[in-house]
Design an enzyme around this catalytic site. Sequence first.
Site, mmCIF file in Angstrom:
data_model
loop_
_atom_site.group_PDB
_atom_site.id
_atom_site.type_symbol
_atom_site.label_atom_id
_atom_site.label_comp_id
_atom_site.label_asym_id
_atom_site.label_seq_id
_atom_site.Cartn_x
_atom_site.Cartn_y
_atom_site.Cartn_z
ATOM 1 N NE ARG A 199 -3.382 -0.102 2.972
ATOM 2 C CZ ARG A 199 -3.890 0.016 4.204
ATOM 3 N NH1 ARG A 199 -3.763 -0.987 5.068
ATOM 4 N NH2 ARG A 199 -4.512 1.116 4.573
ATOM 5 C CB CYS A 233 -1.583 3.579 10.049
ATOM 6 S SG CYS A 233 -2.961 4.179 11.061
#
Length: 310
Positions: free
Chosen positions: A190, A267
Amino acid sequence: MSGSPPYLLTPRQVHELSQSKTQLALLDASWYMPNSPRRPKDEFLGKRIPDAQFLDLDEVASEHELGLKHMMPSPGMFAKACEIFGINPSTHVILYDSQGVFSSPRALFMFRTFNHNNSSIIDGGLPRWEAEGLPLETRTPEGSRPAMTYAIPSQNDHSIRSYEQMVSNASRDMSSDLTELVVDARSHGRFTGKDPEPRPGLSSGHIPNSFSLPFNLFLESHTNPSSGDKYTTYLPEDGIQKALVSTIGSENASLVIGGRKSVTTTCGSGMTAAVLWLGLRLLGAKEVGLYDESWTGYASRKTSVIEKSL
């Protein structure tokens, strides 16, 4: 315990505390990714540590202009939640989750940011508690606890980073003493942009000049021999430090641990960034912040610079 209690407690330490006269509040802070079929509140109702209450991190949270979940609550909202839970400023709050170490550090970050330093997490959470054969509660939870008075606390504003601060930091020269290191807890795929985000329509990639440090690198996996269920705990400090060095280098790691360089964790939505936050605090790092919006807030803005390293 004199002074602030340790960040981490084992299940047996918590069980012993629960048998003493120590004023405790046990809170299940379990949370799952939006694409998970699991429902933390339902699981709590079915099985929990005795006398625990459920802390919904999406409810004890401020509204956000982008509709983001589990943003830091206001001081007044935090105080009100504590009163409902029967917590006063001297209560030792012990937090846990149902994956071992996943969402409980975020709850701890909230308590510590509001200067409720009398707070800890159970390292290994509910599954480790169960694996060690400690008692569980399955009956219907009792009603509300006697309300306490909790004065609106001060907030450690140095702990939370805003979008504007992140953009400003990303534009600075990396060699500047003013530039904070940014470590990203999402998976490496990601971060690079190779893998999609779990939130539909959101681009993957990363904030310029940030480092990929998947949160699971600070953790070790265990298996309950009776049930086969897996759970995580924090690595020993030398293992956490090794993971940090492998990501940001030995010189930067030394500066961060020694308090000579600030670091911000991020995050997907501000949840597992707290796993890194706590790991860094376990190493003794003092200047550790958390980007509350994290990638969902950053990548949702059309003006954001998104880097990919495919």
